[in-house]
Design an enzyme around this catalytic site. Structure first.
Site, PDB file in Angstrom:
ATOM      1  N   SER A  93      80.652 140.038  26.181  1.00  0.00           N
ATOM      2  CA  SER A  93      79.597 140.951  25.741  1.00  0.00           C
ATOM      3  C   SER A  93      79.147 140.655  24.309  1.00  0.00           C
ATOM      4  O   SER A  93      78.605 139.586  24.045  1.00  0.00           O
ATOM      5  CB  SER A  93      80.093 142.393  25.890  1.00  0.00           C
ATOM      6  OG  SER A  93      79.043 143.319  25.718  1.00  0.00           O
ATOM      7  N   LYS A 115      79.773 138.249  30.342  1.00  0.00           N
ATOM      8  CA  LYS A 115      79.225 139.596  30.523  1.00  0.00           C
ATOM      9  C   LYS A 115      77.936 139.689  29.716  1.00  0.00           C
ATOM     10  O   LYS A 115      77.951 139.906  28.516  1.00  0.00           O
ATOM     11  CB  LYS A 115      80.205 140.675  30.072  1.00  0.00           C
ATOM     12  CG  LYS A 115      79.665 142.093  30.238  1.00  0.00           C
ATOM     13  CD  LYS A 115      80.647 143.133  29.733  1.00  0.00           C
ATOM     14  CE  LYS A 115      80.055 144.533  29.855  1.00  0.00           C
ATOM     15  NZ  LYS A 115      78.889 144.742  28.981  1.00  0.00           N
ATOM     16  N   ASP A 139      72.845 128.772  19.442  1.00  0.00           N
ATOM     17  CA  ASP A 139      71.393 128.607  19.571  1.00  0.00           C
ATOM     18  C   ASP A 139      70.753 128.177  18.258  1.00  0.00           C
ATOM     19  O   ASP A 139      69.858 127.331  18.228  1.00  0.00           O
ATOM     20  CB  ASP A 139      70.748 129.925  20.013  1.00  0.00           C
ATOM     21  CG  ASP A 139      70.924 130.195  21.506  1.00  0.00           C
ATOM     22  OD1 ASP A 139      71.455 129.321  22.209  1.00  0.00           O
ATOM     23  OD2 ASP A 139      70.532 131.289  21.950  1.00  0.00           O
TER      24      ASP A 139
END
Length: 381
Positions: free
Chosen positions: A292, A317, A303
């Site tokens: 999460s 998740k 990224d």
């Protein structure tokens, strides 16, 4: 006399109209919420049949809770759950960073609950429970096949009560009785790596004060000479997205989108970090229990090419949950959206793949993932 008969007839018509209107409204509501105009009738009829004909004793509150749990469970989403008194308290405790228990972090194991970490100065640490131990029984009840949240719930309990654990280490079982007490979770801990300019910060969970705790620790290590950072998110189950955003503000560029998602009305929502222009080289450690919000942070670092991700693939998740209160003791935790990392990646059921894969077994005496992180950062100028 005619007037009396007329008044009676008018009253009967009024009552009949009211009853018919109520039936129509009930049928309409039933259809709206169940797609069946007789849905509510079937529910009450089922309860009546059970209460009238069941041979055993009946707990009506348990029947109601079971019905409510079933509504949410039928969604088929393991992250959407009905939270009754005990489970709601446990969830709230996790988000506030305080609970009554013995002070361990749990992971999954085939034969029980894996001790993924132990909180300092806790009943577990004082009883010499260690990372890698497996809890095979709680108060004599075997944990094999038991859900992780059920294991956690059974271990927790009121302050000053006791729980007996059967702990397996190196193939040998040992029974330990522990007294529960109030555990205040320090969600962030850090230190300088001796003889280097590398700071190490571990985040255990993203609860109410994590952002503030992290910023304080980050600045303290900078004052001690930190030029590079290892961020340890292993066994971090996630938590509050706004706290993950506050943590990330210390090491991402200004106005970075940390997480975005589409709500149920089709509106795009985003959490953006204030960020900083003073970026530092970093490595993020993740494992199969990183989930999460911890995956959000790791995914954004990946990224934005801010650092290297080391470890093994994370849990996967990628959904956002909202908690909706029913009354003072019950609530529904419901998946409301799938989130995306800063570059638009959806990772639910996929996880974050590390840039450098390093496995770590529970009984390893050397933290090879941490060693690899140090190696990577020491090689950078």
């Amino acid at each position: 006399m005619k007037k009396i008969r007329k008044d009676i007839l008018d009253a009967v018509l009024w009552i009949g109209t009211a009853i018919l209107t109520a039936i129509i409204l009930l049928a309409g509501l039933s259809y709206q919420y169940t797609s069946d105009p007789l849905g509510f009738v079937k529910l009450f009829r089922t309860l009546h049949i059970v209460e009238t004909h069941y041979a055993g004793s009946i707990d009506k509150q348990a029947l109601l809770n079971g019905a409510l749990e079933g509504i949410v469970a039928k969604l088929g989403d393991k992250h959407s759950v009905y939270l009754d008194g005990d489970t709601l308290k446990s969830f709230t405790d996790q988000m506030t960073g305080s609970y009554a228990g013995i002070g361990i972090y749990l992971g999954s194991a085939a034969d029980g609950g894996l001790v993924a970490g132990v909180i300092d100065d806790s009943p577990a640490s004082e009883a010499d429970i260690r990372r890698g131990d497996v809890i095979t029984a709680i108060d004599g009840t075997a944990t094999a096949g038991m859900k992780l949240e059920d294991i956690s719930q059974k271990i927790r309990g009121p302050v000053d009560t006791t729980v007996t654990l059967t702990v397996r280490r190196d193939g040998t079982d040992k029974t330990i009785e522990l007294q529960r007490r109030r555990i205040h979770i320090k969600t962030v801990a850090g230190q300088m790596i001796e003889g280097t300019d590398i700071g190490y910060i571990r985040v255990a969970v993203f609860s109410e004060n994590t952002g503030e705790e992290f910023t304080k620790q980050f600045k303290a290590l900078q004052e001690q000479g930190m030029k590079k950072m290892i961020l340890d998110l292993r066994d971090n189950p996630g938590g509050l997205v706004d706290q993950a955003t506050l943590v990330a503000s210390n090491f991402v560029p200004p106005e970075s989108t940390i997480v975005s998602y589409m709500d149920s009305n089709g509106k795009e929502e985003a959490f953006r970090a204030d960020g900083t222009t003073q970026l530092i080289p970093m490595v993020v450690l993740i494992n199969e229990n990183s989930a999460s919000a911890s995956e959000i942070v790791a995914g954004d670092v990946q990224d934005m090419k801010l650092g290297t991700i080391v470890g093994v693939k994370s849990y996967g998740k990628g959904t956002v949950q909202g908690v909706y209160t029913i009354d003072g003791e019950n609530a529904v935790k419901l998946t409301v959206a799938q989130y995306k990392t800063t570059k638009g990646r959806q990772i639910d059921g996929i996880g974050i793949e590390p840039d450098t894969v390093v496995s770590l077994r529970p009984n390893d005496t050397i933290d090879y993932q941490l060693e690899k992180a140090l190696e990577i950062l020491k090689a950078q100028a």
